[in-house]
Write a protein that holds these residues in place. Structure first.
Motif, mmCIF file in Angstrom:
data_model
loop_
_atom_site.group_PDB
_atom_site.id
_atom_site.type_symbol
_atom_site.label_atom_id
_atom_site.label_comp_id
_atom_site.label_asym_id
_atom_site.label_seq_id
_atom_site.Cartn_x
_atom_site.Cartn_y
_atom_site.Cartn_z
ATOM 1 N N TRP A 52 41.022 31.550 28.842
ATOM 2 C CA TRP A 52 41.081 30.902 29.985
ATOM 3 C C TRP A 52 41.561 31.621 31.105
ATOM 4 C CZ3 TRP A 52 38.638 26.686 31.342
ATOM 5 C CH2 TRP A 52 38.128 25.651 30.156
ATOM 6 N N LEU A 53 42.652 32.560 30.829
ATOM 7 C CA LEU A 53 43.286 33.194 31.922
ATOM 8 C C LEU A 53 43.086 34.626 32.286
ATOM 9 C CD1 LEU A 53 46.774 32.266 30.431
ATOM 10 C CD2 LEU A 53 45.685 31.224 32.519
ATOM 11 N N HIS A 54 41.887 35.117 31.609
ATOM 12 C CA HIS A 54 41.582 36.666 31.556
ATOM 13 C C HIS A 54 41.162 36.920 33.095
ATOM 14 C CE1 HIS A 54 37.340 35.346 31.237
ATOM 15 N NE2 HIS A 54 37.058 36.440 31.571
ATOM 16 N N ASP A 55 40.746 36.178 33.914
ATOM 17 C CA ASP A 55 40.152 36.492 35.247
ATOM 18 C C ASP A 55 40.961 35.726 36.419
ATOM 19 O OD1 ASP A 55 38.091 38.203 34.404
ATOM 20 O OD2 ASP A 55 36.527 36.805 34.983
ATOM 21 N N ILE A 56 42.160 35.371 36.037
ATOM 22 C CA ILE A 56 43.029 34.755 37.173
ATOM 23 C C ILE A 56 43.476 35.552 38.130
ATOM 24 C CG2 ILE A 56 43.775 32.813 35.873
ATOM 25 C CD1 ILE A 56 46.350 34.274 35.773
ATOM 26 N N GLY A 57 43.418 37.121 37.828
ATOM 27 C CA GLY A 57 43.846 37.860 38.857
ATOM 28 C C GLY A 57 42.868 38.324 40.081
ATOM 29 N N TYR A 58 41.750 37.605 39.815
ATOM 30 C CA TYR A 58 40.841 37.780 41.098
ATOM 31 C C TYR A 58 41.195 36.646 42.331
ATOM 32 C CZ TYR A 58 37.184 40.324 38.734
ATOM 33 O OH TYR A 58 36.275 41.600 37.795
ATOM 34 N N ALA A 59 42.094 35.936 41.768
ATOM 35 C CA ALA A 59 42.400 34.976 42.850
ATOM 36 C C ALA A 59 43.441 35.577 44.060
ATOM 37 C CB ALA A 59 43.571 33.723 42.313
ATOM 38 N N PRO A 60 42.868 35.489 45.028
ATOM 39 C CA PRO A 60 43.655 36.134 46.246
ATOM 40 C C PRO A 60 44.963 35.912 46.202
ATOM 41 C CG PRO A 60 41.401 35.166 47.058
ATOM 42 C CD PRO A 60 41.615 34.583 45.727
ATOM 43 N N SER A 61 45.357 34.860 46.068
ATOM 44 C CA SER A 61 46.818 34.355 46.031
ATOM 45 C C SER A 61 47.702 35.235 44.966
ATOM 46 C CB SER A 61 47.203 33.029 45.915
ATOM 47 O OG SER A 61 46.800 32.712 44.496
ATOM 48 N N ILE A 62 47.213 35.797 44.290
ATOM 49 C CA ILE A 62 47.930 36.727 43.237
ATOM 50 C C ILE A 62 47.370 38.180 42.953
ATOM 51 C CG2 ILE A 62 48.751 34.770 41.898
ATOM 52 C CD1 ILE A 62 46.833 35.659 39.666
ATOM 53 N N GLY A 63 46.079 38.454 43.701
ATOM 54 C CA GLY A 63 45.531 39.670 43.638
ATOM 55 C C GLY A 63 46.078 40.734 44.422
ATOM 56 N N HIS A 64 47.260 41.150 44.131
ATOM 57 C CA HIS A 64 48.012 41.915 44.966
ATOM 58 C C HIS A 64 47.427 43.651 44.893
ATOM 59 C CE1 HIS A 64 50.677 38.727 45.911
ATOM 60 N NE2 HIS A 64 50.838 38.920 44.505
ATOM 61 N N THR A 65 46.980 43.953 43.941
ATOM 62 C CA THR A 65 46.547 45.520 43.826
ATOM 63 C C THR A 65 44.962 45.448 43.799
ATOM 64 O OG1 THR A 65 46.375 45.548 41.290
ATOM 65 C CG2 THR A 65 48.610 45.967 42.151
ATOM 66 N N ARG A 66 44.403 44.235 43.758
ATOM 67 C CA ARG A 66 42.982 44.128 43.568
ATOM 68 C C ARG A 66 42.362 44.807 42.207
ATOM 69 N NH1 ARG A 66 42.468 40.713 47.062
ATOM 70 N NH2 ARG A 66 42.742 41.248 49.561
ATOM 71 N N PHE A 67 43.237 44.799 41.165
ATOM 72 C CA PHE A 67 42.654 45.114 40.110
ATOM 73 C C PHE A 67 43.234 44.031 38.980
ATOM 74 C CE2 PHE A 67 43.645 47.449 35.990
ATOM 75 C CZ PHE A 67 42.495 47.631 35.388
ATOM 76 N N HIS A 68 42.199 43.103 38.827
ATOM 77 C CA HIS A 68 42.561 41.633 38.227
ATOM 78 C C HIS A 68 43.117 41.647 36.883
ATOM 79 C CE1 HIS A 68 38.796 42.070 35.801
ATOM 80 N NE2 HIS A 68 39.115 41.037 35.269
ATOM 81 N N PRO A 69 43.079 42.501 36.081
ATOM 82 C CA PRO A 69 43.649 42.426 34.773
ATOM 83 C C PRO A 69 45.265 42.648 34.843
ATOM 84 C CG PRO A 69 41.925 43.720 34.390
ATOM 85 C CD PRO A 69 42.010 43.620 35.801
ATOM 86 N N LEU A 70 45.722 43.671 35.769
ATOM 87 C CA LEU A 70 47.067 43.946 35.986
ATOM 88 C C LEU A 70 47.514 42.777 36.700
ATOM 89 C CD1 LEU A 70 49.462 45.888 36.290
ATOM 90 C CD2 LEU A 70 48.164 46.720 38.057
ATOM 91 N N ASP A 71 46.841 42.240 37.957
ATOM 92 C CA ASP A 71 47.390 41.345 38.684
ATOM 93 C C ASP A 71 47.656 39.994 38.002
ATOM 94 O OD1 ASP A 71 47.467 42.827 41.002
ATOM 95 O OD2 ASP A 71 45.497 42.261 41.668
ATOM 96 N N GLY A 72 46.540 39.621 36.990
ATOM 97 C CA GLY A 72 46.681 38.550 36.098
ATOM 98 C C GLY A 72 47.876 38.539 35.337
ATOM 99 N N ALA A 73 48.070 39.600 34.773
ATOM 100 C CA ALA A 73 48.889 40.001 33.630
ATOM 101 C C ALA A 73 50.696 39.767 34.318
ATOM 102 C CB ALA A 73 48.842 41.111 32.977
ATOM 103 N N ARG A 74 50.705 40.410 35.408
ATOM 104 C CA ARG A 74 51.956 40.571 36.285
ATOM 105 C C ARG A 74 52.292 39.020 36.609
ATOM 106 N NH1 ARG A 74 51.620 45.517 40.131
ATOM 107 N NH2 ARG A 74 52.370 47.100 38.697
ATOM 108 N N TYR A 75 51.317 38.328 36.992
ATOM 109 C CA TYR A 75 51.431 36.849 37.277
ATOM 110 C C TYR A 75 51.859 36.188 36.118
ATOM 111 C CZ TYR A 75 50.640 31.938 38.512
ATOM 112 O OH TYR A 75 50.668 30.605 38.856
#
Length: 183
Positions: A52-75
């Motif tokens: 469910w969570l694997h692509d949440i890093g694409y969300a602009p509100s949490i996508g700080h590095t623009r690398f979705h696995p890293l942004d999602g994991a940090r969030y």
């Protein structure tokens, strides 16, 4: 206490506004649920939550590095999610290869990489699901990804390198499913 339902809710909140990607995420989670029988209950729950969570890093509100696995994991880490789920999100579908291409390997190393059956299963669910949620073979999915990105793009270069290794993850998962299939 987190649940698979709370993972689905967070994914809907962050990914549904992104359109077609939401269809992909829902189908990946459904596939993970279908194959979760091959895992003990705790691992199965982690797998489905990570799907469910694997692509949440694409969300602009949490996508700080623009690398979705890293942004999602940090969030997720910052929200207190279990390390097993966070690390699956961080390393799903060859993220380590793309991190290298993007110069973000050191940042991704914040999250331990574990080559595990659960990671293999998340790869299988993600890389046999098309961008609109359609079921694809692994080869069809890789061809689809390569067709979307020009050869000079880091994503294209990543998949050229990672495809044979990730094929192994898909094959291991398929073998595990046959071996553990309920009678």
């Amino acid at each position: 206490m987190w649940t698979v339902g709370s993972a689905a809710n967070i994914a809907e909140e962050l990914v549904a506004p992104l359109g077609r990607r939401w269809l992909h995420v829902q189908a990946v989670a459904a596939r993970a649920g279908t194959i979760s029988y091959a895992f003990p209950p705790g691992e199965a729950r982690n797998l489905v939550a990570a799907a469910w969570l694997h692509d949440i890093g694409y969300a602009p509100s949490i996508g700080h590095t623009r690398f979705h696995p890293l942004d999602g994991a940090r969030y997720l880490r910052d929200q207190g999610w279990p390390a097993d789920v966070v690390n699956l999100v961080a390393h799903h579908s060859g993220a380590r290869f793309e991190a290298e291409e993007r110069g973000l390997a050191a940042e991704l190393s914040e999250f331990p990489f574990e080559d595990s059956p659960a990671l293999d299963a998340l790869v299988e669910a993600d890389l046999t699901t098309g961008p609109g949620g359609e079921r694809l073979t692994y080869d069809e999915r890789i061809a689809e990804i390569l067709s979307r990105y020009p050869p000079e793009d880091p994503v294209h270069r990543t998949w050229v390198k990672a495809a044979p290794i990730l094929r192994g993850a898909v094959q291991r998962t398929e073998a595990r499913l046959v071996k553990t299939q309920p009678k």
